[in-house]
Design an enzyme around this catalytic site. Structure first.
Site, PDB file in Angstrom:
ATOM      1  N   LYS A   1       0.839  -1.202   0.000  1.00 21.74           N
ATOM      2  CA  LYS A   1       0.000   0.000   0.000  1.00 21.74           C
ATOM      3  C   LYS A   1       0.875   1.253   0.000  1.00 21.74           C
ATOM      4  CE  LYS A   1      -2.028   2.855   2.772  1.00 21.74           C
ATOM      5  NZ  LYS A   1      -1.996   4.040   1.902  1.00 21.74           N
TER       6      LYS A   1
ATOM      7  N   GLU B   1       9.563   2.161  10.600  1.00 23.01           N
ATOM      8  CA  GLU B   1      10.585   3.152  10.219  1.00 23.01           C
ATOM      9  C   GLU B   1       9.893   4.504  10.296  1.00 23.01           C
ATOM     10  OE1 GLU B   1      13.728   2.578   9.533  1.00 23.01           O
ATOM     11  OE2 GLU B   1      13.556   0.409   9.646  1.00 23.01           O
TER      12      GLU B   1
ATOM     13  N   CYS C   1      13.237  11.967   5.902  1.00 22.89           N
ATOM     14  CA  CYS C   1      13.197  11.538   7.314  1.00 22.89           C
ATOM     15  C   CYS C   1      14.521  11.816   8.012  1.00 22.89           C
ATOM     16  CB  CYS C   1      12.846  10.063   7.391  1.00 22.89           C
ATOM     17  SG  CYS C   1      13.918   9.028   6.386  1.00 22.89           S
TER      18      CYS C   1
ATOM     19  N   GLU D   1       9.314  17.039  14.424  1.00 25.65           N
ATOM     20  CA  GLU D   1       9.666  16.883  13.008  1.00 25.65           C
ATOM     21  C   GLU D   1       8.757  17.812  12.191  1.00 25.65           C
ATOM     22  OE1 GLU D   1       8.417  13.293  10.919  1.00 25.65           O
ATOM     23  OE2 GLU D   1      10.439  13.101  10.106  1.00 25.65           O
TER      24      GLU D   1
HETATM   25  P1  NAD Z   1       1.950   8.843   7.407  1.00 29.18           P
HETATM   26  O1  NAD Z   1       2.237   8.155   8.696  1.00 29.18           O
HETATM   27  O2  NAD Z   1       0.884   9.847   7.374  1.00 29.18           O
HETATM   28  O3  NAD Z   1       1.560   7.775   6.284  1.00 29.18           O
HETATM   29  C1  NAD Z   1       2.439   6.740   5.899  1.00 29.18           C
HETATM   30  C2  NAD Z   1       1.630   5.613   5.284  1.00 29.18           C
HETATM   31  O4  NAD Z   1       0.801   5.039   6.288  1.00 29.18           O
HETATM   32  C3  NAD Z   1       0.693   6.054   4.164  1.00 29.18           C
HETATM   33  O5  NAD Z   1       0.659   5.050   3.173  1.00 29.18           O
HETATM   34  C4  NAD Z   1      -0.646   6.169   4.866  1.00 29.18           C
HETATM   35  O6  NAD Z   1      -1.743   6.014   4.023  1.00 29.18           O
HETATM   36  C5  NAD Z   1      -0.558   5.007   5.846  1.00 29.18           C
HETATM   37  N1  NAD Z   1      -1.403   5.130   7.037  1.00 29.18           N
HETATM   38  C6  NAD Z   1      -1.836   6.255   7.646  1.00 29.18           C
HETATM   39  N2  NAD Z   1      -2.598   5.936   8.720  1.00 29.18           N
HETATM   40  C7  NAD Z   1      -2.638   4.597   8.797  1.00 29.18           C
HETATM   41  C8  NAD Z   1      -3.235   3.671   9.700  1.00 29.18           C
HETATM   42  N3  NAD Z   1      -3.965   4.066  10.740  1.00 29.18           N
HETATM   43  N4  NAD Z   1      -3.052   2.364   9.486  1.00 29.18           N
HETATM   44  C9  NAD Z   1      -2.292   1.922   8.466  1.00 29.18           C
HETATM   45  N5  NAD Z   1      -1.703   2.752   7.565  1.00 29.18           N
HETATM   46  C10 NAD Z   1      -1.863   4.073   7.739  1.00 29.18           C
HETATM   47  O7  NAD Z   1       3.347   9.437   6.910  1.00 29.18           O
HETATM   48  P2  NAD Z   1       3.620  10.346   5.630  1.00 29.18           P
HETATM   49  O8  NAD Z   1       3.145  11.720   5.933  1.00 29.18           O
HETATM   50  O9  NAD Z   1       3.167   9.653   4.410  1.00 29.18           O
HETATM   51  O10 NAD Z   1       5.223  10.313   5.585  1.00 29.18           O
HETATM   52  C11 NAD Z   1       6.039  11.167   6.295  1.00 29.18           C
HETATM   53  C12 NAD Z   1       6.643  10.484   7.501  1.00 29.18           C
HETATM   54  O11 NAD Z   1       7.377   9.335   7.093  1.00 29.18           O
HETATM   55  C13 NAD Z   1       7.628  11.374   8.222  1.00 29.18           C
HETATM   56  O12 NAD Z   1       7.419  11.282   9.599  1.00 29.18           O
HETATM   57  C14 NAD Z   1       8.976  10.760   7.839  1.00 29.18           C
HETATM   58  O13 NAD Z   1      10.007  11.022   8.741  1.00 29.18           O
HETATM   59  C15 NAD Z   1       8.634   9.315   7.763  1.00 29.18           C
HETATM   60  N6  NAD Z   1       9.639   8.592   6.976  1.00 29.18           N
HETATM   61  C16 NAD Z   1      10.522   7.772   7.642  1.00 29.18           C
HETATM   62  C17 NAD Z   1      11.520   7.112   6.927  1.00 29.18           C
HETATM   63  C18 NAD Z   1      12.524   6.203   7.615  1.00 29.18           C
HETATM   64  O14 NAD Z   1      13.298   5.552   6.925  1.00 29.18           O
HETATM   65  N7  NAD Z   1      12.565   6.134   8.942  1.00 29.18           N
HETATM   66  C19 NAD Z   1      11.600   7.283   5.550  1.00 29.18           C
HETATM   67  C20 NAD Z   1      10.694   8.122   4.910  1.00 29.18           C
HETATM   68  C21 NAD Z   1       9.709   8.773   5.645  1.00 29.18           C
END
Ligand code: NAD
Length: 499
Positions: free
Chosen positions: A176, A251, A285, A386
């Protein structure tokens, strides 16, 4: 751009049964670039059931590792052959510059090749039990049905860090992508299909997190969830997974310090701090959003950063003269603006950016200028949270111990950078920092062979490297007694006096 339907279930591209469609916008100008089919909970259940059937039938898990490695190599080759198309899709969807998209795709190709090679070389672990009649070995088996959930900032890259090792391990998957940036994952799924993956091994569902993501992570037939995204989403997923004792790898975000000592090479340090925080407009990130600089050089250093930040060319990712693109959406820009207002309210000193660009050609995109706040304190929210945008905060330090304390003063622990001309100090400081990746006199590069992941609130588990493959495996200990004989535990007479 990518012909519908967009859900992939059991080897077939299907329209949603109970989902809908979503308009995908180009953040560079707000235009609609695609209408993507989205799943409902019935579609998610079908995708999970297909992955379960494929796994239980051993369609992929029982294939020789050489065959699994071969598929990964073919995916890498197909990505290479379609590099231009996929890079274009990624830039239109995320806003990042085309140059960055090409770097992402080359990294993705390297990741597929790395896991092909790693799994092909994998061997069982033989254990000497001290008993020559026993062959004891630990073998690796696939974790089962894996739910792979990715964010919008590196859609193709983050998903590939999951799909490549999951396929190498022999797992089956339901994938997803972020609902904000689904396009490159649709393209990748098509290429994996063309590479010859059996039906049901890679299933793709689109849709928002609260509905589609939650239906996926709550499914009892999912054996492992690998999630990359925000910390609060990670907490919600871990809670939900606990219900079925599902394995979870998280992550999450970061608030990453970049520590600059007075003896660091000035020009390369300025350059690294700028790139570390403003690449991809800070939507990284591991972005080095927290500059921690020695007080003796701070004034000159920050003045130079502000001068250089003001010269960064912000513009459409498809324009080769742009050095960084827009933020991913209007909603996300509003969040970043909220943090800038907060920084001002908290008393930080705005020395660069802090607004939209004035260029009228950029008015319809979600652009934001590289922004620097000087005179920050560790207790400010702008220093601790963040912001995921082009915002650098500056703190000053006097001693090495203070620099380390500031660098570790975060609930996150994803990445950190240290710049010094003194190798002994460099070694002391990198060892003292509680972060998953620490760069010494560099900032940002990684290699597929080295683990990636966070301490603290930045997550659990590791991607990339051998641990990234182990994430998708179960260890099984096989104890083989080659000369079975009567043990005699119950057949011999009493060995202890009668009570
Ligand atoms: P997000 O948590 O809003 O969404 C990430 C994914 O999770 C999306 O596909 C979203 O649809 C899904 N999602 C949201 N709520 C959910 C739920 N309740 N159950 C299951 N899936 C759900 O994050 P974002 O805004 O898309 O991405 C940004 C974040 O990602 C930042 O915090 C960034 O630091 C982090 N990030 C971390 C890494 C790493 O390697 N540690 C890499 C890239 C991004």
């Amino acid at each position: 751009m990518l012909a519908s339907p967009h859900l992939h279930v059991d080897g077939t591209w299907v329209a949603p049964v109970d989902g809908g469609t979503r308009e995908i916008r180009n953040p560079a100008d707000g235009t609609v670039i695609a209408k993507v089919d989205e799943a409902g909970s019935v579609d998610v259940a079908r995708a999970v059931a297909a992955a379960r059937r494929a796994f239980d039938a051993g369609l992929w898990s029982t294939r020789p590792k050489e065959e699994r490695a071969g598929l990964l190599v073919r995916v890498a080759e197909l990505l290479g052959a379609h590099r231009n198309d996929v890079a274009r899709i990624e830039t239109l969807d995320t806003g990042k510059t085309l140059r960055e998209s090409y770097i992402d795709i080359d990294d993705v190709i390297a990741v597929f090749r790395y896991y092909a090679d790693l799994v092909a070389r994998e061997t069982d672990r033989l254990i000497d039990t001290g008993n020559p009649a026993v062959i004891s070995r630990v073998v690796h088996e696939p974790a089962g049905v894996c739910a792979l959930i990715a964010p919008w900032n590196y859609p193709l890259l983050q998903m590939s860090w999951k799909i490549a090792p999951a396929l190498a391990a022999g797992a089956t998957t339901v994938v997803k992508p972020s609902e904000v940036t689904p396009l490159s994952t649709i393209a990748l799924t098509r290429l994996i299909e063309r590479a010859g993956v059996p039906a049901g091994v890679v299933n793709l569902v689109q849709g928002d997190g609260a509905v589609v993501g939650a239906a996926l992570t709550g499914a009892s037939d999912v054996d492992l969830i690998s999630f990359t995204g925000g910390a609060s989403t990670g907490v919600a997923i871990a809670r939900q997974a606990a219900e079925h004792v599902t394995r979870v790898a998280l992550e999450l975000g970061g608030k990453n310090p970049h520590i600059v000592f007075a003896d660091a090479d000035h020009d390369s340090a300025v350059d690294a701090v700028l790139t570390g925080v403003f690449l991809h407009s800070g939507q990284v990130c591991s972005a080095g959003t927290r500059l921690i600089v020695h007080e003796s050089i701070a004034d000159d250093f920050v003045a130079e950063l502000a001068r250089r930040a003001a010269g960064i060319r912000v513009g459409p990712g498809m324009d080769p003269s742009s050095q960084t693109g827009p933020l991913v959406s209007e909603e996300h820009r509003a969040k970043v603006e909220g943090y800038v207002a907060l920084g001002i309210a908290e008393g930080a000193e705005l020395v660069a950016g802090g607004r939209h660009p004035n260029d009228p050609r950029l008015a319809s995109g979600s652009y934001y200028l590289p922004t620097i706040f000087d005179r920050c304190r560790r207790d400010m929210r702008i220093v601790q949270e963040e912001t995921f945008g082009p915002i650098l905060t500056v703190e000053r330090f006097a001693t090495e111990a203070e620099a380390i304390a500031l660098g570790n003063d975060t609930s996150y622990g994803l990445a950190a950078g240290v710049r010094t001309g003194d190798p002994d100090r460099g070694e002391r400081v990198v060892r003292a920092l509680r972060h998953g990746t620490v760069w010494l006199n560099d900032f940002g590069p990684y290699t597929p062979a080295a683990e990636w992941g966070g301490f603290g609130r930045s997550g659990t588990g590791r991607e990339l490297g051998p641990s990234g493959l182990a994430e998708y495996q179960e260890s099984k200990h096989i104890w083989h007694n080659t000369t079975p004989a009567v043990g005699g535990w119950f057949s011999a007479g009493p060995t202890t006096p009668e009570r």
